[in-house]
Design a protein around this motif. Sequence first.
Motif, PDB file in Angstrom:
ATOM      1  N   PRO A  36       0.820  -1.222   0.000  1.00  0.00           N
ATOM      2  CA  PRO A  36       0.000   0.000   0.000  1.00  0.00           C
ATOM      3  C   PRO A  36       0.851   1.267   0.000  1.00  0.00           C
ATOM      4  O   PRO A  36       0.480   2.267  -0.620  1.00  0.00           O
ATOM      5  CB  PRO A  36      -0.807  -0.133   1.296  1.00  0.00           C
ATOM      6  CG  PRO A  36      -0.870  -1.597   1.546  1.00  0.00           C
ATOM      7  CD  PRO A  36       0.446  -2.138   1.080  1.00  0.00           C
ATOM      8  N   GLN A  37       1.981   1.241   0.720  1.00  0.00           N
ATOM      9  CA  GLN A  37       2.841   2.417   0.762  1.00  0.00           C
ATOM     10  C   GLN A  37       3.438   2.736  -0.603  1.00  0.00           C
ATOM     11  O   GLN A  37       3.786   3.889  -0.879  1.00  0.00           O
ATOM     12  CB  GLN A  37       3.957   2.216   1.797  1.00  0.00           C
ATOM     13  CG  GLN A  37       3.476   2.287   3.238  1.00  0.00           C
ATOM     14  CD  GLN A  37       2.794   1.006   3.705  1.00  0.00           C
ATOM     15  OE1 GLN A  37       2.743   0.009   2.979  1.00  0.00           O
ATOM     16  NE2 GLN A  37       2.237   1.030   4.906  1.00  0.00           N
ATOM     17  N   GLN A  38       3.548   1.739  -1.459  1.00  0.00           N
ATOM     18  CA  GLN A  38       3.992   1.977  -2.834  1.00  0.00           C
ATOM     19  C   GLN A  38       2.833   2.404  -3.720  1.00  0.00           C
ATOM     20  O   GLN A  38       2.998   3.235  -4.613  1.00  0.00           O
ATOM     21  CB  GLN A  38       4.631   0.700  -3.406  1.00  0.00           C
ATOM     22  CG  GLN A  38       5.954   0.323  -2.771  1.00  0.00           C
ATOM     23  CD  GLN A  38       6.433  -1.048  -3.240  1.00  0.00           C
ATOM     24  OE1 GLN A  38       5.662  -2.017  -3.288  1.00  0.00           O
ATOM     25  NE2 GLN A  38       7.698  -1.133  -3.615  1.00  0.00           N
ATOM     26  N   MET A  39       1.654   1.856  -3.437  1.00  0.00           N
ATOM     27  CA  MET A  39       0.497   2.161  -4.270  1.00  0.00           C
ATOM     28  C   MET A  39       0.040   3.605  -4.083  1.00  0.00           C
ATOM     29  O   MET A  39      -0.257   4.299  -5.059  1.00  0.00           O
ATOM     30  CB  MET A  39      -0.665   1.221  -3.939  1.00  0.00           C
ATOM     31  CG  MET A  39      -0.447  -0.223  -4.360  1.00  0.00           C
ATOM     32  SD  MET A  39      -0.232  -0.402  -6.150  1.00  0.00           S
ATOM     33  CE  MET A  39      -1.707   0.387  -6.755  1.00  0.00           C
ATOM     34  N   MET A  44       3.391   6.401  -8.244  1.00  0.00           N
ATOM     35  CA  MET A  44       2.621   5.311  -8.835  1.00  0.00           C
ATOM     36  C   MET A  44       1.541   5.861  -9.761  1.00  0.00           C
ATOM     37  O   MET A  44       1.294   5.308 -10.844  1.00  0.00           O
ATOM     38  CB  MET A  44       1.990   4.447  -7.731  1.00  0.00           C
ATOM     39  CG  MET A  44       1.147   3.299  -8.247  1.00  0.00           C
ATOM     40  SD  MET A  44       2.075   2.081  -9.241  1.00  0.00           S
ATOM     41  CE  MET A  44       3.032   1.276  -7.947  1.00  0.00           C
ATOM     42  N   TYR A  45       0.891   6.936  -9.340  1.00  0.00           N
ATOM     43  CA  TYR A  45      -0.128   7.551 -10.186  1.00  0.00           C
ATOM     44  C   TYR A  45       0.470   7.973 -11.527  1.00  0.00           C
ATOM     45  O   TYR A  45      -0.149   7.794 -12.581  1.00  0.00           O
ATOM     46  CB  TYR A  45      -0.738   8.759  -9.474  1.00  0.00           C
ATOM     47  CG  TYR A  45      -1.582   9.643 -10.363  1.00  0.00           C
ATOM     48  CD1 TYR A  45      -2.861   9.262 -10.762  1.00  0.00           C
ATOM     49  CD2 TYR A  45      -1.085  10.859 -10.830  1.00  0.00           C
ATOM     50  CE1 TYR A  45      -3.630  10.065 -11.591  1.00  0.00           C
ATOM     51  CE2 TYR A  45      -1.839  11.672 -11.664  1.00  0.00           C
ATOM     52  CZ  TYR A  45      -3.102  11.267 -12.043  1.00  0.00           C
ATOM     53  OH  TYR A  45      -3.853  12.069 -12.872  1.00  0.00           O
ATOM     54  N   MET A  46       1.680   8.510 -11.505  1.00  0.00           N
ATOM     55  CA  MET A  46       2.305   8.983 -12.737  1.00  0.00           C
ATOM     56  C   MET A  46       2.837   7.833 -13.589  1.00  0.00           C
ATOM     57  O   MET A  46       2.717   7.857 -14.810  1.00  0.00           O
ATOM     58  CB  MET A  46       3.439   9.960 -12.390  1.00  0.00           C
ATOM     59  CG  MET A  46       2.946  11.254 -11.743  1.00  0.00           C
ATOM     60  SD  MET A  46       4.300  12.328 -11.187  1.00  0.00           S
ATOM     61  CE  MET A  46       5.034  12.764 -12.785  1.00  0.00           C
ATOM     62  N   ASP A  47       3.418   6.813 -12.935  1.00  0.00           N
ATOM     63  CA  ASP A  47       4.061   5.726 -13.685  1.00  0.00           C
ATOM     64  C   ASP A  47       3.088   4.627 -14.101  1.00  0.00           C
ATOM     65  O   ASP A  47       3.261   3.991 -15.137  1.00  0.00           O
ATOM     66  CB  ASP A  47       5.188   5.104 -12.844  1.00  0.00           C
ATOM     67  CG  ASP A  47       6.326   6.077 -12.595  1.00  0.00           C
ATOM     68  OD1 ASP A  47       6.443   7.070 -13.350  1.00  0.00           O
ATOM     69  OD2 ASP A  47       7.086   5.865 -11.633  1.00  0.00           O
ATOM     70  N   HIS A 144      -2.773   7.259 -23.100  1.00  0.00           N
ATOM     71  CA  HIS A 144      -1.921   6.072 -22.999  1.00  0.00           C
ATOM     72  C   HIS A 144      -0.498   6.414 -22.570  1.00  0.00           C
ATOM     73  O   HIS A 144       0.228   5.555 -22.064  1.00  0.00           O
ATOM     74  CB  HIS A 144      -1.892   5.326 -24.342  1.00  0.00           C
ATOM     75  CG  HIS A 144      -1.170   6.047 -25.427  1.00  0.00           C
ATOM     76  ND1 HIS A 144      -1.750   7.076 -26.151  1.00  0.00           N
ATOM     77  CD2 HIS A 144       0.106   5.918 -25.896  1.00  0.00           C
ATOM     78  CE1 HIS A 144      -0.882   7.521 -27.040  1.00  0.00           C
ATOM     79  NE2 HIS A 144       0.249   6.854 -26.907  1.00  0.00           N
ATOM     80  N   ILE A 145      -0.080   7.668 -22.749  1.00  0.00           N
ATOM     81  CA  ILE A 145       1.279   8.052 -22.360  1.00  0.00           C
ATOM     82  C   ILE A 145       1.367   8.436 -20.884  1.00  0.00           C
ATOM     83  O   ILE A 145       2.457   8.727 -20.378  1.00  0.00           O
ATOM     84  CB  ILE A 145       1.787   9.229 -23.219  1.00  0.00           C
ATOM     85  CG1 ILE A 145       0.815  10.413 -23.124  1.00  0.00           C
ATOM     86  CG2 ILE A 145       1.979   8.795 -24.668  1.00  0.00           C
ATOM     87  CD1 ILE A 145       1.303  11.649 -23.859  1.00  0.00           C
TER      88      ILE A 145
END
Length: 243
Positions: A36-39, A44-47, A144-145
């Motif tokens: 969760p700490q990674q999510m 994460m939102y950007m990648d 998609h980018i």
Amino acid sequence: MTTLYITGAGVSAESGIPTFRGEDGFWTIGSRNYTPQQMATRAMYMDNPLQFLKWYYHRFVTYRHHGPNSVHQWLADKNLITQNIDGLDGKAGNTDFISIHGRIDKMTIFHEQGEIVPIESAPWGQVDENNLTSSLLELFKIPHIGPQLNVSYKPHVLLFDEFYTELYGIDTAQKRMWDATKMVFMGTSFSVNITQMALDVARHKEIPVEVVDPSPAHILYDNVQYFPMTAKEYIDYVEQTNT
């Protein structure tokens, strides 16, 4: 006396919303490949925006229709800062609470942190669960980018790798801390920055602090009283004491 109440996930537990660090807590259950700490990060939102939105949708958005409990109702006329993003204090009638970590029912344009942008209603009701992938990307205008600044949308929630800004009411929250003559922490583990910020102010002003939690976190401060009970039990105690 100006009492400032600062609430955490324990306050919403009776409304059927998991706490963060319990067995079924938000920060206990991640995705197949990430904690969760990674999510719950801007990175994460950007990648991987789809992974982020799907996890966020399943772990948070499904609770958006839950209602307030008696604790929220008791706090409806109180001076309140909440760490919770569920919006239940507003549903209970508090029109002046600060949701310092954002709101599950809101979103903003994806912007550079620190900018002031409009806070809009999130389109969760329009999500097509039969076509979840395409639906989420379309509703949040993510090509998609990947997310595009000032084009795409992001849930209005403060992520682990973001910082408090006035969009989350930090200036008003700090003023309330400095104006307080007493602080009551309810249902929080003191593991986030806002609680430490408030404690620093309380220590500086040497004002009384109360910690309400079935398993209260002990803090380094002399002028503190612990109430090892639920928020509802604390309210019953306060009302009996004042009668």
